[in-house]
Write an enzyme that holds these catalytic residues in place. Structure first.
Site, short mmCIF file in Angstrom:
data_model
loop_
_atom_site.label_atom_id
_atom_site.label_comp_id
_atom_site.label_asym_id
_atom_site.label_seq_id
_atom_site.Cartn_x
_atom_site.Cartn_y
_atom_site.Cartn_z
N CYS A 9 0.83 -1.30 0.00
CA CYS A 9 -0.16 0.15 -0.05
C CYS A 9 0.83 1.18 -0.13
O CYS A 9 0.70 2.00 -1.10
CB CYS A 9 -0.92 0.09 1.04
N HIS A 16 -25.13 22.66 2.58
CA HIS A 16 -25.16 23.03 1.31
C HIS A 16 -24.27 24.15 0.94
O HIS A 16 -23.91 25.10 1.84
CB HIS A 16 -26.58 23.68 1.06
N ASP A 44 -4.27 -9.67 2.35
CA ASP A 44 -4.30 -10.42 0.92
C ASP A 44 -3.93 -11.60 1.22
O ASP A 44 -4.42 -12.43 0.31
CB ASP A 44 -3.16 -9.38 0.24
N GLU A 70 -9.29 -6.12 -22.36
CA GLU A 70 -10.29 -6.92 -21.14
C GLU A 70 -10.91 -7.86 -21.60
O GLU A 70 -11.67 -8.21 -22.71
CB GLU A 70 -11.16 -5.77 -20.49
N ALA A 72 10.77 -13.83 7.38
CA ALA A 72 10.42 -14.65 8.75
C ALA A 72 9.84 -15.98 8.08
O ALA A 72 9.24 -16.00 6.85
CB ALA A 72 9.31 -13.99 9.30
C1 LIG Z 1 -0.87 -0.87 -7.71
C2 LIG Z 1 -1.81 -1.07 -6.72
C3 LIG Z 1 -2.70 -0.24 -6.07
C4 LIG Z 1 -3.49 -0.38 -4.94
N1 LIG Z 1 -4.54 0.52 -4.80
C5 LIG Z 1 -5.18 0.29 -3.70
C6 LIG Z 1 -6.00 1.28 -3.31
O1 LIG Z 1 -6.15 2.26 -3.68
N2 LIG Z 1 -6.75 0.98 -2.31
C7 LIG Z 1 -6.89 -0.20 -1.53
O2 LIG Z 1 -7.54 -0.36 -0.52
N3 LIG Z 1 -5.97 -1.26 -1.90
C8 LIG Z 1 -5.10 -0.91 -2.93
N4 LIG Z 1 -4.34 -1.93 -3.37
C9 LIG Z 1 -4.33 -3.27 -2.50
C10 LIG Z 1 -3.45 -3.10 -1.16
O3 LIG Z 1 -2.25 -2.43 -1.54
C11 LIG Z 1 -3.39 -4.33 -0.49
O4 LIG Z 1 -4.77 -4.90 -0.32
C12 LIG Z 1 -2.76 -4.24 0.87
O5 LIG Z 1 -1.50 -3.64 0.65
C13 LIG Z 1 -2.78 -5.44 1.68
O6 LIG Z 1 -2.18 -5.30 2.73
P1 LIG Z 1 -1.42 -6.71 3.56
O7 LIG Z 1 -0.85 -6.01 4.52
O8 LIG Z 1 -2.28 -7.86 3.29
O9 LIG Z 1 -0.21 -6.93 2.45
P2 LIG Z 1 0.97 -6.00 1.79
O10 LIG Z 1 0.74 -4.44 2.05
O11 LIG Z 1 1.43 -6.82 0.71
O12 LIG Z 1 2.08 -6.09 3.04
C14 LIG Z 1 2.73 -7.55 3.16
C15 LIG Z 1 4.15 -7.34 3.79
O13 LIG Z 1 4.66 -8.75 4.29
C16 LIG Z 1 5.89 -8.53 4.20
N5 LIG Z 1 6.56 -10.05 3.82
C17 LIG Z 1 5.94 -11.04 3.05
N6 LIG Z 1 6.49 -12.23 3.41
C18 LIG Z 1 7.36 -12.07 4.44
C19 LIG Z 1 8.20 -12.74 5.24
N7 LIG Z 1 8.28 -14.06 4.94
N8 LIG Z 1 8.86 -12.16 6.08
C20 LIG Z 1 8.89 -10.88 6.47
N9 LIG Z 1 7.88 -10.04 5.53
C21 LIG Z 1 7.34 -10.69 4.76
C22 LIG Z 1 5.88 -8.11 2.47
O14 LIG Z 1 7.41 -7.34 2.43
C23 LIG Z 1 5.02 -6.97 2.60
O15 LIG Z 1 5.57 -5.66 3.15
C24 LIG Z 1 -3.32 -1.54 -4.46
C25 LIG Z 1 -2.48 -2.69 -4.76
C26 LIG Z 1 -1.75 -2.35 -5.94
C27 LIG Z 1 -0.61 -3.37 -6.16
#
Ligand SMILES: Cc1cc2nc3c(=O)[nH]c(=O)nc-3n(C[C@H](O)[C@H](O)[C@H](O)COP(=O)(O)OP(=O)(O)OC[C@H]3O[C@@H](n4cnc5c(N)ncnc54)[C@H](O)[C@@H]3O)c2cc1C
Length: 575
Positions: free
Chosen positions: A156, A553, A422, A314, A228
């Site tokens: 994000c 308004h 995610d 698409e 991790a």
């Molecule tokens: C281009 C793009 C635009 C987006 N725009 C939006 C938006 O406008 N609004 C919205 O709501 N969502 C948006 N998203 C989706 C949003 O970014 C994700 O849903 C969100 O980041 C998920 O959060 P998370 O914490 O699950 O995963 P992440 O943000 O992916 O964080 C996971 C973290 O875990 C770390 N990690 C992974 N495995 C390990 C390990 N084994 N050891 C240590 N660290 C690890 C990674 O390095 C990462 O930093 C977008 C995504 C993309 C790709």
């Protein structure tokens, strides 16, 4: 253990529900998502789906019986389980005390019961799931260790929401320059400094990343930079140093990675995923974007506003296929009018890499092959949970369709190990990752919290913006007798002031009580305005309530009120 099917809580005020009809009978095979029974509350009729695959083992509550929210109404047998082992149908389960607001069941099985100040929580991943969970758990008294292999803030802050929105803001400024004469401000030429645009994007991410670091530090969260790996359900190892961290609970918030389509040439040097597009050094002359989802449409607008010739291919009949059709149709027209070419029902066959950016993308529409030339090809066709390197198989953590399986408390099949964001699949959005991870943190700390996916907003930050919450018209019609109200921004004074009258607010409500089931906005500041609908829907708002809530308004939000009024006696500013 058989899976419990419980009377769901469909809104804050719901305390009980009537089972109108069972759609399955004991002994029937059921698939996750299949309708099990129809329930009726004071306000709605609702199809309750099976929480997982299995066999309907025992039905505890018969048709036309009313039971409290949270009561077990049936059991689903998992493979190898036998109906004989199930608890009896004495009605005990069904007569369970109604839980407190927001709670659905007893605390999850693996929840540790140490005093809060003694609980050690290890979080894998510092994205929008991991870091808020760390802060929430620390606020509740946990000793938290967070392991992040790349950057705090995850996708994000570093490669997703924030960088794309920063670029869209630059695109918006370009548009303002182009249209300034309409506001009486003549702008005699301007130029785009792409390096400066990208530098601003990086600076915004860095500032937010540093903010997260400061917040975690203030809560005394130990942050470890490293990869991790789960050793067992209570031990996490940092691969780079070998350090082992003992915990009372583990939260996996490892995020997702881009899906790579099996297309010939997809691994070529000019094919970019969203990470590649965010690292461009110069504005490409032409781009073919494979996929017409949210990320694709945002990049299409960024690039076309900066002068790139953009074509979207698409596969489905509409762009943003999951959206309410009225919204995607308006966005389609708007993108096309700004110069983006959009081809739907288009299946990409191959990408041929040619020198000097003359790559050729071959695609088929209704069996006929066509081709498009492009300097760059952007493949943004979705993301999948990042499960590699976590050692799930060895630990027996259940995964399904490539995602970690969790219950409503965000606990995995291994007690004490939780997952959120995610990595659990489904809707992949930053705010949902945060909500799930905070829910997991609260359960770990002894609170009782269940995820409710009924009211999750989704936004697209193009111009016009799109924001929606709840059911689309198409979905709502499948479960209820619905009425639809609309109000266009051309009837709204503030939209006229801004010079942004494209779009509308659409409200879907069920007919009997007028409860709002979905709100969809396409137009200026839609993404900021949707929160009114989110809160209203959480509180089971009706169209009458929305229509009579006094809105200031002149504001764009008056369009939401007027859309509500169209279903409650008629609006003022449209005939
Ligand atoms: C281009 C793009 C635009 C987006 N725009 C939006 C938006 O406008 N609004 C919205 O709501 N969502 C948006 N998203 C989706 C949003 O970014 C994700 O849903 C969100 O980041 C998920 O959060 P998370 O914490 O699950 O995963 P992440 O943000 O992916 O964080 C996971 C973290 O875990 C770390 N990690 C992974 N495995 C390990 C390990 N084994 N050891 C240590 N660290 C690890 C990674 O390095 C990462 O930093 C977008 C995504 C993309 C790709």
């Amino acid at each position: 253990m058989p899976a419990e099917v419980v009377m769901p809580k469909l809104g804050l005020t719901m305390t009980e529900g009537l089972i109108v009809e069972w759609k399955k009978k004991e002994g029937d095979a059921v698939a996750k998502g299949e309708v099990l029974f129809v329930l009726e509350t004071e306000k709605v009729t609702y199809d309750v789906e099976a929480p997982e695959d299995g066999t309907l083992g025992k039905v505890l509550v018969q048709e036309q019986q009313t039971v409290p929210v949270g009561a077990v109404v049936a059991y689903i047998l998992r493979p190898g389980e036998n109906a004989v082992d199930l608890p009896g149908d004495s009605g005990e389960a069904a007569k369970a005390e109604p839980p407190a607001a927001g709670a659905v069941k007893a605390p999850a099985a693996g929840t540790t019961r140490k005093p809060a100040g003694k609980i050690r929580l290890t979080i894998i991943g510092g994205g929008t799931g991991g870091y808020p969970a760390a802060i929430r758990a620390a606020r509740l008294g946990a000793k938290v260790t967070l392991i992040e292999k790349e950057h705090l803030g995850g996708v994000c802050l570093n490669r997703g929401c924030i960088p794309t929105k920063t670029l869209l803001q630059s695109a918006r400024v370009i548009d303002t320059m182009k249209t300034s004469a309409a506001f009486g401000v003549k702008c005699d030429g301007f130029s785009i400094d792409f390096a400066a645009i990208m530098a601003r994007k990086a600076a915004v991410s860095e500032q937010l990343r540093n903010g997260v670091k400061g917040l975690l530090g203030a809560k005394k969260v130990k942050v470890i930079q490293g990869t991790a790996r789960l050793v067992d359900a209570r031990t996490v190892q940092v691969e780079e140093t070998g350090e082992k961290i003992a915990s009372d609970a583990v939260l996996i918030a490892a995020g997702s990675k881009p899906v790579v389509l099996p297309i010939e040439g997809i691994d070529g040097p000019d094919v970019l995923d969203s990470n590649g597009a965010l690292s461009l050094q110069a504005i490409p002359k032409s781009v073919v974007i494979i996929g017409g989802g949210v990320i694709s449409c945002e990049f299409a607008q960024i690039l076309s506003t900066m002068g790139t010739d953009v074509t979207i291919l698409e596969l489905m009949p509409t762009i943003i296929p999951e959206m309410d059709k009225a919204m995607s149709s308006i966005l389609h027209k708007s993108l096309e009018s700004s110069g983006v070419k959009i081809l739907t029902n288009a299946q990409v066959k191959k990408i041929e890499h040619k020198k000097k950016g003359n790559n050729i993308v071959t695609y088929a529409v209704e069996g006929v092959e066509w081709s498009a030339k492009a300097e760059k090809v952007l493949a943004t066709v979705g993301r999948k949970p990042a499960l590699d390197a976590l050692n799930f198989d060895a630990l027996g953590i259940a995964c399904e369709k490539g995602a970690v399986v969790v219950n409503e408390h965000m606990e995995t099949s291994v007690p004490g190990v939780y997952a959120a964001g995610d990595v659990v699949g489904g809707i992949m959005l930053a705010h949902l990752a945060t909500a799930e991870a905070e829910c997991a943190a609260r359960n770990i700390m002894g609170d009782v919290c269940s995820m409710n996916y009924r009211v999750v907003p989704a936004c697209i930050y193009t111009s016009p913006e799109i924001a929606s919450v709840g059911l689309s018209e198409e979905q709502a019609k499948k479960i209820a007798d619905v009425q639809v109200g609309q109000f266009p921004f051309k009837g709204n004074g503030k939209a006229m002031v801004l010079g942004e009258t494209e779009g509308m607010v659409k409200i879907i409500a069920e007919k009997k009580y007028g409860e709002v089931l979905g709100v969809h906005i396409i137009g200026p500041h839609a993404t900021d305005m949707i929160s009114e609908a989110v809160l209203g829907m959480m509180l089971e708002m009706t169209t009458e309530e929305l229509a009579h809530a006094i809105h200031p308004h002149p504001t764009l939000a008056e369009a939401i009120m007027e859309a509500g009024q169209t279903l409650a006696g008629g609006c003022i500013h449209m005939p």
